[in-house]
Design a protein around this motif. Structure first.
Motif, PDB file in Angstrom:
ATOM      1  N   VAL A  17       4.514   6.839 -12.728  1.00  0.00           N
ATOM      2  CA  VAL A  17       4.676   7.589 -11.476  1.00  0.00           C
ATOM      3  C   VAL A  17       5.662   8.743 -11.681  1.00  0.00           C
ATOM      4  CG1 VAL A  17       5.535   7.415  -9.103  1.00  0.00           C
ATOM      5  CG2 VAL A  17       4.005   5.685  -9.996  1.00  0.00           C
ATOM      6  N   ASP A  18       6.747   8.481 -12.399  1.00  0.00           N
ATOM      7  CA  ASP A  18       7.704   9.569 -12.680  1.00  0.00           C
ATOM      8  C   ASP A  18       7.026  10.688 -13.462  1.00  0.00           C
ATOM      9  OD1 ASP A  18       9.857   8.530 -11.359  1.00  0.00           O
ATOM     10  OD2 ASP A  18      10.804   7.639 -13.132  1.00  0.00           O
ATOM     11  N   SER A  19       6.143  10.298 -14.389  1.00  0.00           N
ATOM     12  CA  SER A  19       5.455  11.321 -15.186  1.00  0.00           C
ATOM     13  C   SER A  19       4.505  12.150 -14.325  1.00  0.00           C
ATOM     14  CB  SER A  19       4.692  10.684 -16.351  1.00  0.00           C
ATOM     15  OG  SER A  19       5.611  10.354 -17.354  1.00  0.00           O
ATOM     16  N   ARG A 135      18.991   9.246  -2.862  1.00  0.00           N
ATOM     17  CA  ARG A 135      17.805   8.655  -3.480  1.00  0.00           C
ATOM     18  C   ARG A 135      16.666   8.527  -2.485  1.00  0.00           C
ATOM     19  NH1 ARG A 135      19.259   3.194  -6.064  1.00  0.00           N
ATOM     20  NH2 ARG A 135      17.226   3.306  -7.038  1.00  0.00           N
ATOM     21  N   LEU A 136      17.020   8.154  -1.234  1.00  0.00           N
ATOM     22  CA  LEU A 136      15.980   8.000  -0.211  1.00  0.00           C
ATOM     23  C   LEU A 136      15.239   9.311   0.032  1.00  0.00           C
ATOM     24  CD1 LEU A 136      17.527   5.634   2.456  1.00  0.00           C
ATOM     25  CD2 LEU A 136      15.425   5.288   1.172  1.00  0.00           C
ATOM     26  N   ASN A 137      15.953  10.414  -0.138  1.00  0.00           N
ATOM     27  CA  ASN A 137      15.311  11.717   0.064  1.00  0.00           C
ATOM     28  C   ASN A 137      14.505  12.162  -1.155  1.00  0.00           C
ATOM     29  OD1 ASN A 137      16.231  12.161   2.638  1.00  0.00           O
ATOM     30  ND2 ASN A 137      18.226  12.853   1.897  1.00  0.00           N
ATOM     31  N   LEU A 138      14.612  11.398  -2.239  1.00  0.00           N
ATOM     32  CA  LEU A 138      13.984  11.848  -3.480  1.00  0.00           C
ATOM     33  C   LEU A 138      12.857  10.948  -3.970  1.00  0.00           C
ATOM     34  CD1 LEU A 138      17.186  12.875  -5.427  1.00  0.00           C
ATOM     35  CD2 LEU A 138      15.393  14.391  -4.610  1.00  0.00           C
ATOM     36  N   PHE A 139      12.368  10.083  -3.099  1.00  0.00           N
ATOM     37  CA  PHE A 139      11.288   9.193  -3.541  1.00  0.00           C
ATOM     38  C   PHE A 139      10.095  10.025  -3.979  1.00  0.00           C
ATOM     39  CE2 PHE A 139      11.309   4.620  -3.307  1.00  0.00           C
ATOM     40  CZ  PHE A 139      12.608   4.392  -2.906  1.00  0.00           C
ATOM     41  N   PRO A 140       9.421   9.581  -5.052  1.00  0.00           N
ATOM     42  CA  PRO A 140       8.253  10.333  -5.498  1.00  0.00           C
ATOM     43  C   PRO A 140       7.237  10.451  -4.364  1.00  0.00           C
ATOM     44  CG  PRO A 140       8.704   8.476  -6.943  1.00  0.00           C
ATOM     45  CD  PRO A 140       9.658   8.379  -5.820  1.00  0.00           C
ATOM     46  N   GLN A 141       6.776  11.642  -4.132  1.00  0.00           N
ATOM     47  CA  GLN A 141       5.776  11.864  -3.090  1.00  0.00           C
ATOM     48  C   GLN A 141       4.417  11.990  -3.741  1.00  0.00           C
ATOM     49  OE1 GLN A 141       6.697  12.234   0.359  1.00  0.00           O
ATOM     50  NE2 GLN A 141       8.515  11.327  -0.525  1.00  0.00           N
ATOM     51  N   ARG A 142       3.385  11.991  -2.909  1.00  0.00           N
ATOM     52  CA  ARG A 142       2.034  12.076  -3.470  1.00  0.00           C
ATOM     53  C   ARG A 142       1.876  13.352  -4.286  1.00  0.00           C
ATOM     54  NH1 ARG A 142      -1.670  14.958   0.349  1.00  0.00           N
ATOM     55  NH2 ARG A 142      -0.231  15.854   1.827  1.00  0.00           N
ATOM     56  N   SER A 143       1.206  13.194  -5.415  1.00  0.00           N
ATOM     57  CA  SER A 143       0.973  14.361  -6.256  1.00  0.00           C
ATOM     58  C   SER A 143      -0.451  14.854  -6.004  1.00  0.00           C
ATOM     59  CB  SER A 143       1.166  13.982  -7.714  1.00  0.00           C
ATOM     60  OG  SER A 143       0.328  12.897  -8.001  1.00  0.00           O
ATOM     61  N   LEU A 145      -3.010  14.716  -7.937  1.00  0.00           N
ATOM     62  CA  LEU A 145      -4.012  14.140  -8.838  1.00  0.00           C
ATOM     63  C   LEU A 145      -5.321  13.908  -8.091  1.00  0.00           C
ATOM     64  CD1 LEU A 145      -2.012  11.326 -10.612  1.00  0.00           C
ATOM     65  CD2 LEU A 145      -2.681  13.523 -11.539  1.00  0.00           C
ATOM     66  N   ASP A 146      -6.417  14.049  -8.837  1.00  0.00           N
ATOM     67  CA  ASP A 146      -7.722  13.856  -8.227  1.00  0.00           C
ATOM     68  C   ASP A 146      -8.249  12.480  -8.630  1.00  0.00           C
ATOM     69  OD1 ASP A 146     -10.072  14.287  -6.985  1.00  0.00           O
ATOM     70  OD2 ASP A 146     -10.946  15.499  -8.597  1.00  0.00           O
ATOM     71  N   THR A 147      -7.687  11.431  -8.072  1.00  0.00           N
ATOM     72  CA  THR A 147      -8.111  10.079  -8.430  1.00  0.00           C
ATOM     73  C   THR A 147      -8.354   9.275  -7.154  1.00  0.00           C
ATOM     74  OG1 THR A 147      -5.794   9.425  -8.528  1.00  0.00           O
ATOM     75  CG2 THR A 147      -6.840   9.954 -10.618  1.00  0.00           C
ATOM     76  N   VAL A 148      -9.169   8.219  -7.269  1.00  0.00           N
ATOM     77  CA  VAL A 148      -9.447   7.413  -6.067  1.00  0.00           C
ATOM     78  C   VAL A 148      -8.469   6.252  -5.930  1.00  0.00           C
ATOM     79  CG1 VAL A 148     -11.870   8.050  -5.906  1.00  0.00           C
ATOM     80  CG2 VAL A 148     -11.233   6.034  -7.225  1.00  0.00           C
ATOM     81  N   THR A 149      -7.678   5.996  -6.986  1.00  0.00           N
ATOM     82  CA  THR A 149      -6.657   4.950  -6.886  1.00  0.00           C
ATOM     83  C   THR A 149      -5.289   5.582  -7.126  1.00  0.00           C
ATOM     84  OG1 THR A 149      -6.725   4.436  -9.232  1.00  0.00           O
ATOM     85  CG2 THR A 149      -8.249   3.227  -7.850  1.00  0.00           C
ATOM     86  N   ARG A 150      -4.304   5.125  -6.372  1.00  0.00           N
ATOM     87  CA  ARG A 150      -2.969   5.735  -6.538  1.00  0.00           C
ATOM     88  C   ARG A 150      -1.867   4.695  -6.339  1.00  0.00           C
ATOM     89  NH1 ARG A 150      -4.084  11.213  -5.975  1.00  0.00           N
ATOM     90  NH2 ARG A 150      -1.969  11.880  -5.611  1.00  0.00           N
ATOM     91  N   PHE A 151      -0.737   4.965  -6.964  1.00  0.00           N
ATOM     92  CA  PHE A 151       0.467   4.165  -6.726  1.00  0.00           C
ATOM     93  C   PHE A 151       1.286   4.840  -5.643  1.00  0.00           C
ATOM     94  CE2 PHE A 151      -0.621   2.857 -11.004  1.00  0.00           C
ATOM     95  CZ  PHE A 151      -0.426   1.493 -10.916  1.00  0.00           C
ATOM     96  N   VAL A 152       1.876   4.040  -4.769  1.00  0.00           N
ATOM     97  CA  VAL A 152       2.799   4.580  -3.761  1.00  0.00           C
ATOM     98  C   VAL A 152       4.114   3.810  -3.907  1.00  0.00           C
ATOM     99  CG1 VAL A 152       3.268   4.756  -1.283  1.00  0.00           C
ATOM    100  CG2 VAL A 152       0.984   5.274  -2.153  1.00  0.00           C
ATOM    101  N   THR A 153       5.168   4.503  -4.261  1.00  0.00           N
ATOM    102  CA  THR A 153       6.456   3.830  -4.490  1.00  0.00           C
ATOM    103  C   THR A 153       7.086   3.455  -3.157  1.00  0.00           C
ATOM    104  OG1 THR A 153       6.706   5.282  -6.391  1.00  0.00           O
ATOM    105  CG2 THR A 153       8.641   4.028  -5.736  1.00  0.00           C
ATOM    106  N   VAL A 154       7.398   2.174  -2.988  1.00  0.00           N
ATOM    107  CA  VAL A 154       8.000   1.720  -1.714  1.00  0.00           C
ATOM    108  C   VAL A 154       9.478   1.364  -1.880  1.00  0.00           C
ATOM    109  CG1 VAL A 154       5.786   0.916  -0.822  1.00  0.00           C
ATOM    110  CG2 VAL A 154       7.319  -0.728  -1.941  1.00  0.00           C
ATOM    111  N   MET A 155       9.863   1.016  -3.088  1.00  0.00           N
ATOM    112  CA  MET A 155      11.277   0.736  -3.361  1.00  0.00           C
ATOM    113  C   MET A 155      11.549   1.029  -4.827  1.00  0.00           C
ATOM    114  SD  MET A 155      11.501  -2.260  -5.284  1.00  0.00           S
ATOM    115  CE  MET A 155      13.064  -2.983  -4.880  1.00  0.00           C
TER     116      MET A 155
END
Ligand code: SF4
Length: 440
Positions: A17-19, A135-143, A145-155
């Motif tokens: 996700v970071d990448s 940190r709360l303001n810096l959570f990875p947001q949606r990128s 990417l053109d994919t049908v499956t995605r990770f969403v970081t919750v913590m």
């Protein structure tokens, strides 16, 4: 002039996700990703320090880029992730041709560092933890990417301090994202065509905010599952001690929650579990598995197991084998214990020889491979539902999808099926994937 970057990612989903975030951010400052380091103006390694001798391996990888730097001194070389967090400036001392070191809490500052390097400021190191609010303001947001499956970081982060684990030392303490932000991100992803979401966190089921009107992780799962248009939901990684009855009940009555769970057990002996500071006993774990199987009889479990933790006896190892046989995991990620400097277990006495540990590892592997084979073979001839994810690597005219149990199935079909749920009959079972035929 077009600028190009090359990125290698090691380790866990958090790093993946970071990448994705790195790719997005570098795109915003005019960089395009390329597949080979020798075509790039910027070379980055996103590192993981969970495994044995991680630092040495990173230094080894960096060595591959030295000849490029010799020929093109303007090439920018950077290292991020857990090894960068752990090593900091020391990496600059060890690698004279390294330009940037950025730790796990400073990924968002990479574009700024790259721009400084472009202007000639090299040998920069940025590590150290940020406070909770930042940190709360810096959570990875949606990128994009053109994919049908995605990770969403919750913590992010971890408060558990398992005695063998470096994560709390390199990723910092737990912080959970407000639920309304998570729901909004999932809604936006679904609107752009995403059909499956995996809620991601180091220790996802200890998710929790003290904020007014906030929800438990089980409630969050229910809210996300209810997002209109979301076909499938998963979450990872779960800690057995935090898998509440409320969360277990979700597997019984949420239709789009996949019947699959990764539940790391690590060891089968209570003494070893206690030495690992895992916070549960063998009996607690088995009871949790029993509850899961009761509410969701076809659930498939996977796990992580460490073999050869300091002081592990033959009897204690046998308890791990017994537990593995009893649970019947579909998959297991097995590791030989490796000492991580800075963790509590690094000081434990360890008299067991490496040959014995290796033999134990092989015995466990054999048992698990047999278990896995039996479970996956039982799908032969069955018609299963897949979410079609993309073109298959198996050749033209082939696409691939995943079953509810997260198993890849390749089959002949049109790319127009991508994003759809289809029925596929399983015709062949391989070690890591299946082959199927489209039924509808
Ligand atoms: S729960 Fe334990 S093993 Fe998992 S990240 Fe936290 S300290 Fe590491």
């Amino acid at each position: 002039m077009e600028k190009r970057f090359y990125l290698e990612t090691f380790g866990c989903q958090m790093n993946v996700v970071d990448s994705e975030r790195i790719v997005s951010m570098l795109g915003e400052i005019g960089y395009h990703q390329v597949d080979a380091a020798d075509q790039a103006d910027l070379v980055l390694l996103n590192t993981c320090s969970v495994r044995d001798k991680a630092e040495r391996k990173v230094y080894g990888h960096l060595g591959r880029f030295k000849p490029l730097k010799d020929v093109r001194p303007e090439l920018i070389i950077g290292v991020g992730g857990c090894v960068a967090e752990q090593e900091g400036r020391k990496m600059l001392d060890e690698v004279p041709y390294l330009d940037l070191v950025f730790g796990t809490h400073n990924v968002h500052r990479l574009p700024e560092l790259v721009q400084q390097a472009e202007e000639g400021k090299r040998r920069i190191s940025l590590t150290g933890f940020l406070d909770r609010e930042t940190r709360l303001n810096l959570f990875p947001q949606r990128s994009d990417l053109d994919t049908v499956t995605r990770f969403v970081t919750v913590m992010q982060g971890c408060d558990n301090f398992c005695t063998y684990c470096i994560v709390p030392h390199v990723r910092g303490r737990e912080v959970s994202r407000p639920s309304r932000e998570i729901i909004a991100e999932v809604e936006a992803l679904v609107a752009q065509g995403v059909r499956e979401v995996t809620l991601l966190g180091q220790n996802v089921n200890s998710y929790g905010n003290k904020g007014k009107g906030e929800v438990s992780f089980a409630q969050l799962v229910r809210k996300v599952a209810a997002v209109d248009g979301l076909s499938r939901l998963r979450f990872t990684t779960s800690h057995p001690k935090d898998l509440s009855d409320e969360l277990i009940a979700c597997f019984g009555d949420i239709e789009n929650l996949c019947h699959q769970l990764h539940l790391p057990v690590q060891a089968g002996s209570n003494r070893i579990l206690q030495q690992m500071n895992r916070g549960y006993t063998r009996e607690d774990y088995l009871q949790t598995v029993e509850k899961l199987k009761k509410v969701c009889p076809d659930i498939r479990l996977s796990t992580d197991i460490i073999v050869g933790f300091p002081g592990e006896t033959e009897e204690e190892f046998q308890l791990t084998l017994d537990l593995v046989a009893e649970v019947g995991y579909a998959d297991a990620f097995t590791f030989l214990y490796s000492k991580r400097t800075g963790t509590a277990a690094a000081d434990l006495e360890d008299k067991t020889g490496s040959r014995i540990k290796q033999q134990r590892f092989e015995r466990l592997l054999e048992l698990q491979q047999n278990n896995s084979q039996q479970i996956w073979q039982s799908d032969l001839g069955a018609t299963l539902q897949l979410l079609v994810e993309g073109e298959s690597k198996q050749g033209e005219g082939q696409v691939f999808g995943r079953t509810d149990w997260n198993r890849i199935v390749n089959f002949s079909g049109s790319t127009e099926l991508i994003g759809q749920l289809v029925e596929v009959k399983i015709t062949k079972v391989f070690r890591n994937s299946n082959l199927g035929e489209l039924v509808n």
